[in-house]
Design a protein around this motif. Structure first.
Motif: not given
Ligand code: URA
Length: 238
Positions: A101-107, A132-134, A183-188, A199-201
């Motif tokens: 999954r990607l979050d709703k606001d993630t591209e 890998r994410y930008f 869940y929401h890992q990078i944001k957290r 912004y997350l992609k």
């Molecule tokens: N981490 C996040 O927080 N959101 C995502 O969609 C993917 C990774």
């Protein structure tokens, strides 16, 4: 009505060039008649046979999608539009689901498939498939953040993350590499550093790299090479 070569290539099993060759060799029938040209138009719900075997049915489909913001990574949702709404009708009926999954606001990169075992292998935490994410944050990233990522961040609720990569690009942007997908890992993780994500992609997932030719909302079948790489690896076992 759609062109025959488009319909068959959209299954992800053949390129348009291969479809043209199959049609020219008289190996394709539509509703019981041998197809004459790759350009002829048909209802995508017709019965397509290649070498006498149905094209619909058990076919496995693998699509690379550039997920736009605003859609949820699910097959159904009572309130929100899902990523499947980006696909033409005939591809919504073959059991595709997002592998991860990607979050709703993630591209960014999302694999859509109906190959359950492959998706399971790809997502298994034991496989440690790198993603890998930008990322862009509100705040300024520095080496103490990269060091904290390297050691493994502890989130506000006590959850300990595996060591992760943070390559700083500009003051407020970077590349994050994860080997798991909480869940929401990078944001957290970044919130715990006081630098909220704005912004997350997603750019890569195991051997797959988001095709720069795909604009947000666009998709294409995986190439043979991508599929082979995915089947071969899908990440290393521990
Ligand atoms: N981490 C996040 O927080 N959101 C995502 O969609 C993917 C990774």
């Amino acid at each position: 009505m759609e062109r025959l070569d488009k319909i068959l290539a959209n299954t992800g099993r053949w390129s348009r060039k291969e479809v043209r060759e199959l049609v020219r060799a008289g190996r394709v029938t539509v509703n019981g008649r041998v197809a004459r040209t790759p350009e002829e138009k048909h209802d995508p719900a017709s019965a397509f046979l290649v070498d006498g075997r149905p094209v619909s049915g058990e076919r496995l489909v693998y699509l690379m999608l550039h997920k736009p913001a605003g859609l949820v990574s699910a097959t159904e949702d009572p309130r929100e539009p899902t990523v499947l709404t980006l696909l033409p009708e005939h591809l919504r009926r073959v059991g595709l689901f997002p592998a991860g999954r990607l979050d709703k606001d993630t591209e960014g990169l999302l694999l859509l498939t109906n190959d359950g075992p492959l998706a399971h292998r790809l997502l298994s935490p034991r496989r440690h498939v790198d993603k890998r994410y930008f990322v862009r944050v509100a705040g300024i990233l520095d080496q103490t953040d990269a060091e904290a990522f390297r050691k493994g961040i502890t989130l506000a609720d006590g959850l300990i993350c595996l060591p992760a990569g943070l390559e700083i690009l500009e003051a407020n942007t970077g590349l994050v590499t994860l080997r798991e997908g909480k869940y929401h890992q990078i944001k957290r993780m970044l919130a715990s550093r006081g630098k909220p994500v704005v912004y997350l992609k997603r750019l890569t997932m195991g051997p797959l790299t988001l095709d720069p030719a795909l604009a947000p909302g666009q998709w294409r079948p995986l190439t043979e090479e991508e599929l082979t790489a995915l089947r071969a690896g899908g990440g290393e076992k521990e």
